[in-house]
Design an enzyme around this catalytic site. Structure first.
Site, PDB file in Angstrom:
ATOM      1  N   HIS A  61      64.458   3.287   3.328  1.00  0.00           N
ATOM      2  CA  HIS A  61      63.581   3.931   2.340  1.00  0.00           C
ATOM      3  C   HIS A  61      64.136   3.713   0.946  1.00  0.00           C
ATOM      4  O   HIS A  61      65.351   3.739   0.732  1.00  0.00           O
ATOM      5  CB  HIS A  61      63.444   5.435   2.618  1.00  0.00           C
TER       6      HIS A  61
ATOM      7  N   HIS B  45      59.940   0.640  11.794  1.00  0.00           N
ATOM      8  CA  HIS B  45      61.248   1.300  11.836  1.00  0.00           C
ATOM      9  C   HIS B  45      62.347   0.259  11.709  1.00  0.00           C
ATOM     10  O   HIS B  45      62.560  -0.545  12.613  1.00  0.00           O
ATOM     11  CB  HIS B  45      61.427   2.087  13.136  1.00  0.00           C
TER      12      HIS B  45
ATOM     13  N   CYS C 245      62.876   9.630  15.033  1.00  0.00           N
ATOM     14  CA  CYS C 245      62.991   9.311  13.613  1.00  0.00           C
ATOM     15  C   CYS C 245      61.964  10.105  12.806  1.00  0.00           C
ATOM     16  O   CYS C 245      60.761   9.974  13.018  1.00  0.00           O
ATOM     17  CB  CYS C 245      62.780   7.810  13.398  1.00  0.00           C
TER      18      CYS C 245
END
Ligand code: 5GP
Ligand code: ZN
Length: 113
Positions: free
Chosen positions: A99, A45, A3
């Site tokens: 995000h 995450h 990631c």
């Protein structure tokens, strides 16, 4: 690391960091689509908004507060700005680590494309 945003959070990949604390990191988007384009991510995450749990609620609220603070720091809070969270394919999510986009410095249309 799989990631790219985890790599940025862990300082394994370069980014123009605008803000960080124990829960949240904010950095400039590598391909800005507005004069102000900052990404605000939880350190943890989380693939998409669909995977958010009740334990993430305060962190996501903090992301929004950081967006507000950065909008002020960049002088776009009074004129206006947009905060965007794309979820999965139809919305165009391309990085699967939750995000918020902080976008400012130009007008934005509604409805979005
Ligand atoms: P999405 O389409 O998933 O909502 O937004 C992903 C955003 O991440 C895009 O605006 C893209 O330009 C940005 N991005 C992708 N890879 C990187 C990277 O390695 N560094 C930075 N700073 N931004 C990235
Ligand atoms: Zn990640």
């Amino acid at each position: 690391m799989a990631c790219v945003f985890c790599a940025i959070v862990e300082r394994q990949a370069p980014a123009r960091i605008e803000y960080e604390d124990d829960q949240v990191v904010a950095f400039q988007d590598i391909h800005p689509v507005a004069p102000v384009h900052v990404l605000i991510v939880p350190r943890r995450h989380i693939e998409t908004l669909n995977e958010v749990t009740p334990e993430d609620i305060s962190t996501l609220g903090r992301c929004l507060y950081v967006a507000r603070q950065l909008a002020r720091a960049k002088g776009t809070d009074e004129r206006g700005y947009r905060v965007v969270l794309n979820v999965r394919a139809l919305a165009g999510q391309s990085v699967y680590h939750v995000h918020f986009h902080l976008l400012g410095g130009r007008p934005f249309r509604w409805p979005p494309g």
